[in-house]
Design a protein around this motif. Structure first.
Motif, PDB file in Angstrom:
ATOM      1  N   ALA A 278       0.844  -1.198   0.000  1.00 48.93           N
ATOM      2  CA  ALA A 278       0.000   0.000   0.000  1.00 48.93           C
ATOM      3  C   ALA A 278       0.877   1.245   0.000  1.00 48.93           C
ATOM      4  O   ALA A 278       1.967   1.243   0.583  1.00 48.93           O
ATOM      5  CB  ALA A 278      -0.921   0.011   1.216  1.00 48.93           C
ATOM      6  N   PRO A 279       0.437   2.327  -0.662  1.00 48.45           N
ATOM      7  CA  PRO A 279       1.261   3.543  -0.742  1.00 48.45           C
ATOM      8  C   PRO A 279       1.348   4.284   0.581  1.00 48.45           C
ATOM      9  O   PRO A 279       0.519   4.094   1.482  1.00 48.45           O
ATOM     10  CB  PRO A 279       0.536   4.377  -1.800  1.00 48.45           C
ATOM     11  N   ASP A 280       2.340   5.120   0.669  1.00 53.70           N
ATOM     12  CA  ASP A 280       2.561   5.998   1.821  1.00 53.70           C
ATOM     13  C   ASP A 280       1.269   6.765   2.124  1.00 53.70           C
ATOM     14  O   ASP A 280       0.751   7.495   1.280  1.00 53.70           O
ATOM     15  CB  ASP A 280       3.703   6.962   1.472  1.00 53.70           C
ATOM     16  N   GLN A 281       0.756   6.623   3.347  1.00 49.08           N
ATOM     17  CA  GLN A 281      -0.508   7.276   3.713  1.00 49.08           C
ATOM     18  C   GLN A 281      -0.438   8.794   3.589  1.00 49.08           C
ATOM     19  O   GLN A 281      -1.460   9.446   3.320  1.00 49.08           O
ATOM     20  CB  GLN A 281      -0.885   6.916   5.151  1.00 49.08           C
ATOM     21  N   LEU A 282       0.741   9.374   3.772  1.00 53.10           N
ATOM     22  CA  LEU A 282       0.864  10.828   3.714  1.00 53.10           C
ATOM     23  C   LEU A 282       0.497  11.376   2.336  1.00 53.10           C
ATOM     24  O   LEU A 282       0.014  12.502   2.214  1.00 53.10           O
ATOM     25  CB  LEU A 282       2.291  11.254   4.082  1.00 53.10           C
ATOM     26  N   ILE A 283       0.688  10.567   1.294  1.00 53.29           N
ATOM     27  CA  ILE A 283       0.402  11.027  -0.066  1.00 53.29           C
ATOM     28  C   ILE A 283      -1.075  11.375  -0.235  1.00 53.29           C
ATOM     29  O   ILE A 283      -1.442  12.186  -1.086  1.00 53.29           O
ATOM     30  CB  ILE A 283       0.850   9.964  -1.093  1.00 53.29           C
ATOM     31  N   ASN A 284      -1.935  10.800   0.592  1.00 48.89           N
ATOM     32  CA  ASN A 284      -3.363  11.130   0.515  1.00 48.89           C
ATOM     33  C   ASN A 284      -3.638  12.586   0.884  1.00 48.89           C
ATOM     34  O   ASN A 284      -4.729  13.096   0.606  1.00 48.89           O
ATOM     35  CB  ASN A 284      -4.156  10.209   1.444  1.00 48.89           C
ATOM     36  N   TYR A 285      -2.679  13.242   1.502  1.00 49.49           N
ATOM     37  CA  TYR A 285      -2.837  14.643   1.903  1.00 49.49           C
ATOM     38  C   TYR A 285      -1.901  15.551   1.100  1.00 49.49           C
ATOM     39  O   TYR A 285      -1.626  16.672   1.499  1.00 49.49           O
ATOM     40  CB  TYR A 285      -2.561  14.788   3.402  1.00 49.49           C
ATOM     41  N   CYS A 286      -1.442  15.034  -0.044  1.00 49.94           N
ATOM     42  CA  CYS A 286      -0.495  15.771  -0.883  1.00 49.94           C
ATOM     43  C   CYS A 286      -0.995  15.853  -2.329  1.00 49.94           C
ATOM     44  O   CYS A 286      -1.736  14.996  -2.790  1.00 49.94           O
ATOM     45  CB  CYS A 286       0.873  15.072  -0.903  1.00 49.94           C
ATOM     46  N   GLN A 287      -0.525  16.882  -2.996  1.00 51.20           N
ATOM     47  CA  GLN A 287      -0.672  16.981  -4.444  1.00 51.20           C
ATOM     48  C   GLN A 287       0.691  17.384  -4.998  1.00 51.20           C
ATOM     49  O   GLN A 287       1.333  18.299  -4.481  1.00 51.20           O
ATOM     50  CB  GLN A 287      -1.724  18.025  -4.824  1.00 51.20           C
ATOM     51  N   PHE A 288       1.137  16.690  -6.028  1.00 55.70           N
ATOM     52  CA  PHE A 288       2.445  16.981  -6.591  1.00 55.70           C
ATOM     53  C   PHE A 288       2.282  17.993  -7.727  1.00 55.70           C
ATOM     54  O   PHE A 288       1.608  17.730  -8.726  1.00 55.70           O
ATOM     55  CB  PHE A 288       3.102  15.708  -7.102  1.00 55.70           C
ATOM     56  N   ALA A 289       2.901  19.152  -7.549  1.00 55.76           N
ATOM     57  CA  ALA A 289       2.828  20.195  -8.570  1.00 55.76           C
ATOM     58  C   ALA A 289       3.882  20.003  -9.647  1.00 55.76           C
ATOM     59  O   ALA A 289       3.705  20.446 -10.787  1.00 55.76           O
ATOM     60  CB  ALA A 289       2.998  21.567  -7.921  1.00 55.76           C
ATOM     61  N   CYS A 290       4.968  19.340  -9.285  1.00 52.49           N
ATOM     62  CA  CYS A 290       6.068  19.151 -10.231  1.00 52.49           C
ATOM     63  C   CYS A 290       7.001  18.075  -9.709  1.00 52.49           C
ATOM     64  O   CYS A 290       7.294  18.026  -8.509  1.00 52.49           O
ATOM     65  CB  CYS A 290       6.832  20.465 -10.417  1.00 52.49           C
ATOM     66  N   SER A 291       7.462  17.208 -10.586  1.00 51.40           N
ATOM     67  CA  SER A 291       8.476  16.214 -10.255  1.00 51.40           C
ATOM     68  C   SER A 291       9.456  16.143 -11.426  1.00 51.40           C
ATOM     69  O   SER A 291       9.032  16.005 -12.576  1.00 51.40           O
ATOM     70  CB  SER A 291       7.856  14.827 -10.023  1.00 51.40           C
ATOM     71  N   ALA A 292      10.755  16.236 -11.145  1.00 50.97           N
ATOM     72  CA  ALA A 292      11.730  16.263 -12.232  1.00 50.97           C
ATOM     73  C   ALA A 292      13.035  15.616 -11.797  1.00 50.97           C
ATOM     74  O   ALA A 292      13.396  15.624 -10.620  1.00 50.97           O
ATOM     75  CB  ALA A 292      11.975  17.701 -12.687  1.00 50.97           C
ATOM     76  N   ALA A 293      13.752  15.051 -12.781  1.00 48.34           N
ATOM     77  CA  ALA A 293      15.022  14.375 -12.537  1.00 48.34           C
ATOM     78  C   ALA A 293      16.162  15.173 -13.157  1.00 48.34           C
ATOM     79  O   ALA A 293      16.047  15.682 -14.282  1.00 48.34           O
ATOM     80  CB  ALA A 293      14.978  12.966 -13.127  1.00 48.34           C
ATOM     81  N   PHE A 294      17.288  15.236 -12.432  1.00 49.34           N
ATOM     82  CA  PHE A 294      18.439  16.026 -12.862  1.00 49.34           C
ATOM     83  C   PHE A 294      19.732  15.284 -12.527  1.00 49.34           C
ATOM     84  O   PHE A 294      19.741  14.314 -11.777  1.00 49.34           O
ATOM     85  CB  PHE A 294      18.474  17.381 -12.143  1.00 49.34           C
ATOM     86  N   TYR A 295      20.823  15.829 -13.076  1.00 53.28           N
ATOM     87  CA  TYR A 295      22.160  15.429 -12.632  1.00 53.28           C
ATOM     88  C   TYR A 295      22.941  16.694 -12.329  1.00 53.28           C
ATOM     89  O   TYR A 295      22.977  17.636 -13.139  1.00 53.28           O
ATOM     90  CB  TYR A 295      22.891  14.613 -13.699  1.00 53.28           C
ATOM     91  N   ALA A 296      23.541  16.717 -11.134  1.00 53.34           N
ATOM     92  CA  ALA A 296      24.361  17.851 -10.715  1.00 53.34           C
ATOM     93  C   ALA A 296      25.826  17.466 -10.874  1.00 53.34           C
ATOM     94  O   ALA A 296      26.384  16.763 -10.016  1.00 53.34           O
ATOM     95  CB  ALA A 296      24.055  18.225  -9.270  1.00 53.34           C
ATOM     96  N   PRO A 297      26.477  17.876 -11.947  1.00 52.85           N
ATOM     97  CA  PRO A 297      27.877  17.476 -12.156  1.00 52.85           C
ATOM     98  C   PRO A 297      28.816  18.195 -11.190  1.00 52.85           C
ATOM     99  O   PRO A 297      28.423  19.155 -10.515  1.00 52.85           O
ATOM    100  CB  PRO A 297      28.141  17.903 -13.602  1.00 52.85           C
TER     101      PRO A 297
END
Length: 309
Positions: A278-297
């Motif tokens: 089952a997913p993390d219960q806290l996510i039920n009280y969250c909305q994701f506005a942005c998710s992104a992947a990067f590399y910091a050289p």
């Protein structure tokens, strides 16, 4: 030896500023040159405002990396995971550049951001600009301690930085996941403290995990906290609350020596792996506005500016 960006393994600060930027098409050569100058710019400001403990992180988006540095792609660098079998929308967004500025003085953050944008002017569009702040004693806006078990000292570098033997050219860099999380604080604050603690899996005052008989397998602690048994499977978190007029939440910035560690962390919280039911219960009280992947050289890589001329 490659010089890592000091903002990756820095200690906690009072203020954070986050620049999410997109590059203008055809401006890769200019951006390589300007990004090579950014660490020295921040270093000069850090020396001038030495009491502020100013640091920065400059990270390149997974979708933009090949355009900027086509001759040296980090192993495993892929877009932010967007599993189709999850009930939660992560708002995975391709963003070209992420720049994090942190210090103990908000005015110094402002000056640094202003100078960074002046340098990059004409080559980028601003996607978003978010101001974070330290809340109470390192808590997020739920009232709970946000990160309870980051490693310290040399172990912090082991967890966050790419090993020289594995990727010589990209050594001392770090894989980065960035998520802007909006909290439904109205719904959260209607819960009793006991209900909140059950969801978080920890005591609200101390931040310690609940006793085993009270700790649910889908609590935030059980799915988002890390075991310190194996450093190769851990990540380094630099979360910080933000608050705007109509929305409040958390800027969640995670660093790791491999992209797989970050991806598995996200998938565990969503319960899209076979080991989690089952997913993390806290996510039920969250909305994701942005998710992104990067590399910091590393700073050394940025200054070398590898890429087609």
């Amino acid at each position: 030896m490659a010089r890592e960006q000091l903002g990756i393994c820095t200690e906690a600060n009072l203020h954070g500023s986050y620049l999410l930027l997109n590059a203008l098409e055809g401006h890769e050569r200019q951006l390589r040159y300007k990004l090579a100058r950014l660490p020295a710019l921040i270093e000069r400001l850090a020396d001038h405002f030495s009491e502020a403990m100013l640091t920065s992180v400059i990270a390149i988006g997974s979708n933009f990396w090949d355009s900027l540095y086509p001759d040296a792609r980090p192993l495993g660098l892929v877009p932010f995971p967007d599993p189709q079998n999850s009930d939660h929308e992560l708002a995975a967004t391709p963003i070209d550049l992420f720049i994090q500025i942190r210090s103990d003085r908000q005015d110094v953050n402002y000056i640094a951001c202003q100078q960074v944008l002046q340098l990059l002017e004409g080559n980028i569009d601003i996607q978003d600009f978010i101001q974070g702040f330290r809340y109470l004693d390192g808590r997020n806006l739920t009232g709970f301690i946000d990160v309870t078990n980051n490693l310290n000292g040399r172990l912090k570098r082991q967890v966050a930085l790419v090993d020289q033997e594995l990727q010589p050219l990209l050594a001392a860099g770090s894989y980065v996941f960035v998520q802007q999380v909006i909290y439904d604080l109205k719904a959260w604050q209607q819960l009793t403290i006991v209900e909140q603690e059950a969801i978080m899996g920890m005591d609200k005052v101390s931040g310690k995990a609940l006793d085993t008989d009270l700790l649910a397998a889908d609590s935030h602690w059980a799915l988002a906290q890390q075991s310190a048994k194996d450093a190769t499977k851990m990540l380094l978190k630099q979360n910080m609350p933000f608050a705007q007029l109509k929305q409040q939440g958390n800027m969640e910035v995670s660093f790791a020596a491999t992209a797989e560690v970050l991806e598995q962390h996200v998938l565990r919280r969503l319960a899209v792996t076979s080991e989690v039911e089952a997913p993390d219960q806290l996510i039920n009280y969250c909305q994701f506005a942005c998710s992104a992947a990067f590399y910091a050289p590393s700073i050394s890589f940025l200054e070398l500016g590898i890429g087609h001329t």
